[in-house]
Design a protein around this motif. Structure first.
Motif, PDB file in Angstrom:
ATOM      1  N   GLY A 144      -2.221  -0.126  13.315  1.00 30.48           N
ATOM      2  CA  GLY A 144      -3.556   0.449  13.191  1.00 30.48           C
ATOM      3  C   GLY A 144      -3.543   1.812  12.542  1.00 30.48           C
ATOM      4  N   VAL A 145      -4.382   2.723  13.034  1.00 29.88           N
ATOM      5  CA  VAL A 145      -4.455   4.075  12.477  1.00 29.88           C
ATOM      6  C   VAL A 145      -3.084   4.749  12.588  1.00 29.88           C
ATOM      7  N   GLY A 146      -2.607   5.291  11.476  1.00 33.50           N
ATOM      8  CA  GLY A 146      -1.304   5.931  11.445  1.00 33.50           C
ATOM      9  C   GLY A 146      -0.180   5.027  10.982  1.00 33.50           C
ATOM     10  N   SER A 147      -0.437   3.731  10.895  1.00 37.29           N
ATOM     11  CA  SER A 147       0.588   2.792  10.442  1.00 37.29           C
ATOM     12  C   SER A 147       0.841   2.971   8.951  1.00 37.29           C
ATOM     13  N   PHE A 148       1.924   2.379   8.467  1.00 36.42           N
ATOM     14  CA  PHE A 148       2.265   2.502   7.051  1.00 36.42           C
ATOM     15  C   PHE A 148       1.123   1.998   6.170  1.00 36.42           C
ATOM     16  N   ASN A 149       0.577   0.819   6.473  1.00 39.89           N
ATOM     17  CA  ASN A 149      -0.477   0.280   5.623  1.00 39.89           C
ATOM     18  C   ASN A 149      -1.731   1.138   5.674  1.00 39.89           C
ATOM     19  N   TRP A 150      -2.018   1.718   6.820  1.00 38.81           N
ATOM     20  CA  TRP A 150      -3.161   2.627   6.923  1.00 38.81           C
ATOM     21  C   TRP A 150      -2.942   3.844   6.021  1.00 38.81           C
ATOM     22  N   ARG A 151      -1.736   4.396   6.043  1.00 39.83           N
ATOM     23  CA  ARG A 151      -1.437   5.566   5.219  1.00 39.83           C
ATOM     24  C   ARG A 151      -1.497   5.238   3.732  1.00 39.83           C
ATOM     25  N   VAL A 189      -4.218  -4.394   0.547  1.00 40.65           N
ATOM     26  CA  VAL A 189      -3.069  -4.349   1.434  1.00 40.65           C
ATOM     27  C   VAL A 189      -1.811  -4.058   0.617  1.00 40.65           C
ATOM     28  N   ALA A 190      -0.895  -3.283   1.211  1.00 38.86           N
ATOM     29  CA  ALA A 190       0.393  -3.039   0.570  1.00 38.86           C
ATOM     30  C   ALA A 190       1.300  -4.225   0.852  1.00 38.86           C
ATOM     31  N   LEU A 191       1.725  -4.913  -0.203  1.00 32.02           N
ATOM     32  CA  LEU A 191       2.577  -6.088  -0.053  1.00 32.02           C
ATOM     33  C   LEU A 191       3.939  -5.859  -0.685  1.00 32.02           C
ATOM     34  N   HIS A 192       4.966  -6.348  -0.006  1.00 34.27           N
ATOM     35  CA  HIS A 192       6.317  -6.326  -0.555  1.00 34.27           C
ATOM     36  C   HIS A 192       6.416  -7.319  -1.714  1.00 34.27           C
ATOM     37  N   PRO A 193       7.392  -7.146  -2.610  1.00 34.38           N
ATOM     38  CA  PRO A 193       7.461  -7.989  -3.807  1.00 34.38           C
ATOM     39  C   PRO A 193       7.475  -9.491  -3.531  1.00 34.38           C
ATOM     40  N   GLU A 194       8.184  -9.931  -2.485  1.00 31.51           N
ATOM     41  CA  GLU A 194       8.201 -11.364  -2.204  1.00 31.51           C
ATOM     42  C   GLU A 194       6.818 -11.886  -1.842  1.00 31.51           C
ATOM     43  N   ASP A 195       6.010 -11.044  -1.182  1.00 30.43           N
ATOM     44  CA  ASP A 195       4.651 -11.450  -0.842  1.00 30.43           C
ATOM     45  C   ASP A 195       3.712 -11.311  -2.033  1.00 30.43           C
ATOM     46  N   VAL A 196       3.997 -10.374  -2.928  1.00 30.74           N
ATOM     47  CA  VAL A 196       3.249 -10.307  -4.191  1.00 30.74           C
ATOM     48  C   VAL A 196       3.434 -11.620  -4.956  1.00 30.74           C
ATOM     49  N   PHE A 197       4.664 -12.085  -5.013  1.00 34.12           N
ATOM     50  CA  PHE A 197       4.974 -13.356  -5.682  1.00 34.12           C
ATOM     51  C   PHE A 197       4.197 -14.501  -5.052  1.00 34.12           C
ATOM     52  N   LEU A 198       4.209 -14.574  -3.725  1.00 38.81           N
ATOM     53  CA  LEU A 198       3.528 -15.667  -3.019  1.00 38.81           C
ATOM     54  C   LEU A 198       2.009 -15.541  -3.129  1.00 38.81           C
ATOM     55  N   ALA A 199       1.499 -14.324  -3.119  1.00 39.54           N
ATOM     56  CA  ALA A 199       0.058 -14.122  -3.244  1.00 39.54           C
ATOM     57  C   ALA A 199      -0.451 -14.622  -4.581  1.00 39.54           C
ATOM     58  N   ARG A 200       0.236 -14.263  -5.652  1.00 32.70           N
ATOM     59  CA  ARG A 200      -0.176 -14.710  -6.979  1.00 32.70           C
ATOM     60  C   ARG A 200      -0.071 -16.215  -7.109  1.00 32.70           C
TER      61      ARG A 200
END
Length: 346
Positions: A144-151, A189-200
């Motif tokens: 949540g607030v303060g997490s990496f994705n929030w930042r 959302v901030a996605l790691h490269p493997e998830d960028v690949f899967l998202a596309r």
């Protein structure tokens, strides 16, 4: 098989096999009298490709040859409460930040696993610029607030002159990052490269708005830390553990075919996605090949935390309080000394 301890707020699951009690020490070339036990945390359950260095060190025997029985611990977010407790109690080495240290956690970074951020900030097709995120639903996974994705969401908004009040942040488990984006439940959302690949692959209208390393090139992404008491009590174990993971990181750069099967097993991601991530991350020097530390990077990260209000200016830690660069250098020497691989020097 690795023995892994899964930790989240509600359950503890033990699994795997125990290593044999005899190994060969690299330092002495003699059988180990005992195996030294250590818990090594990873920030996501299951881990992303970038987090798999301890799995590689374990699978390839880099821990074992240093008489280390390494137990891998998975946390639900690098800034989770369980991770902070583990760091404070000295029950595991985990990812720790300058913010935690500045807020009084008695820990110190001992090695930069991955100093540079590997993620892209992924958005749907209608979002063309950071300003288009106003009023949108952004990820706050992993705490949540303060997490990496929030930042990271805050940083992207800030690049367009917006603040966190201009968007809605949606908390969820880290495993919900990719499904939430594909289902349209979140718009950034901030996605790691493997998830960028899967998202596309699953929804071709999704695209990277910005690579986070381009937005904040000096942001310290992932550094292992240990409690101050632990560093004082058993520096040799921490040094040797880091040396094994340095060896693992260097193997990632030098022998992709050897590490990919280990990464696939650890991450539970398709091989093609893992291979894509390895290519992206080695090209961009995401993994460290030495200490993973520079004074400039650590100082920038501290200053950025103060600027954003994550740390009070009066409690701003020094570079020396945040990063134990001497211990990291000792580990590098044990791993064979400093190296340069391609353009990667940190």
């Amino acid at each position: 098989m690795p023995r892994t301890l899964f930790i989240n707020a509600s359950a503890i699951v033990l699994g795997g096999a125990v290593l044999a009690a005899v190994c060969t020490s690299e330092a002495t070339a003699q059988p180990c009298a005992t195996m030294r036990k250590i818990n090594i945390g990873v920030s996501v359950a299951p881990p992303n490709v970038v987090h798999t260095s301890p799995y590689i060190a374990k699978a390839l025997g880099f821990f074992e040859k240093r008489c280390i029985d390494a137990n891998i611990v998975q946390f639900e977010g690098g800034q989770s409460q369980t991770s902070a407790v583990a760091a404070a109690q000295g029950s595991a080495i985990v990812s720790v930040s300058d913010v935690s240290i500045g807020r009084g956690l008695k820990v110190q970074q001992i090695w930069g696993l991955a100093p540079r951020m590997p993620q892209a900030y992924m958005v749907p097709g209608e979002v063309k610029a950071a300003s288009d995120l106003k009023g949108k639903r952004l990820s706050a996974t992993g705490g949540g607030v303060g997490s990496f994705n929030w930042r990271m969401g805050r940083a992207v908004l800030k690049s367009a002159g917006l603040d966190v009040g201009d968007a809605q942040f949606i908390p969820s488990p880290t495993a919900g990052r990719l499904p939430g984006l594909i289902a349209g439940q979140i718009d950034g959302v901030a996605l790691h490269p493997e998830d960028v690949f899967l998202a596309r692959k699953q929804k071709d209208s999704l695209h990277p708005l910005v690579n986070l390393v381009d937005l904040m090139p000096l942001y310290m992404f992932n550094a292992y830390g240990a409690s101050l008491d632990w560093i004082a009590k058993d520096r040799a174990l921490l040094r040797d553990t880091v040396a094994a993971m340095i060896e693992a990181n260097r193997t990632i750069y030098r022998d992709k075919e050897k590490v990919v099967p280990i990464m696939v097993e650890a991450t539970k991601k398709p091989k093609e996605a893992v291979e894509y991530a390895v290519d992206v991350e080695t090209k961009n020097c995401i993994w460290s090949v030495n200490t993973g530390f520079t004074e400039k990077r650590t100082q920038w990260s501290i200053d950025n935390s103060v600027e954003n209000g994550d740390l009070e200016a009066g409690k701003k830690p020094t570079v020396e309080q945040v990063a134990n660069m001497k211990l990291a250098e000792e580990a590098v020497e044990l791993a064979g000394g400093r190296v340069t691989i391609g353009n990667c020097t940190e």
